[in-house]
Motif scaffolding. Sequence first.
Motif: not given
Length: 193
Positions: A163-164, A167, A170, A183
Amino acid sequence: MSGLRETKKAATRTALSRAAAEIALMEGPEAFTVAAIAAAAGVSPRTFHNYFPSREDALVQFVVIRVQELTDQLYEFPTSVPPRDAIEQLVINQLRDGDDAMDSFSAMFRIGEILENLDPIKCVIDKERLIAPLLEFMVERDKDLDKFDAATLIHLHAVAIATSLHTFYQAPEPRDIEDGITLIHRACAWIKK
């Protein structure tokens, strides 16, 4: 004599899986053929098929090898470092070492996306085989963990880190590595609560 033969076979298998990853990442799925992989590894397509039933299997093998290499790096941390902290620091170290390298987490993410786009059913990675080295590390380094608890922690780390990093990747270029590290810390903090 069989030791040398096994070493050569392992080297060929690794060369084929790395060639598959390089072609998939650098040239795209259109160029990702058995013939191209075999040529890049310096073998024939027939030899390729002696090692892998499909091009996707060669790409999956690259991921398996990469996870083993990362797990080997975890063992380089002192035993005084808790396994959860070692995993977090390893990811941070990898992020700092370079985002464009074949062995980066960015490359692993892109390979995962390529596999999903090629044939999601055919390209399912055996997660048990994939986490086996990490499971061994966790149980060995934290005597309070049984295999179930260690597997749960590995999966939690995988989701938190994915997830980190997702992110982070992106975010528009140029990305600041320190933002990615923040993150990672935030994601891993949830596991430590």
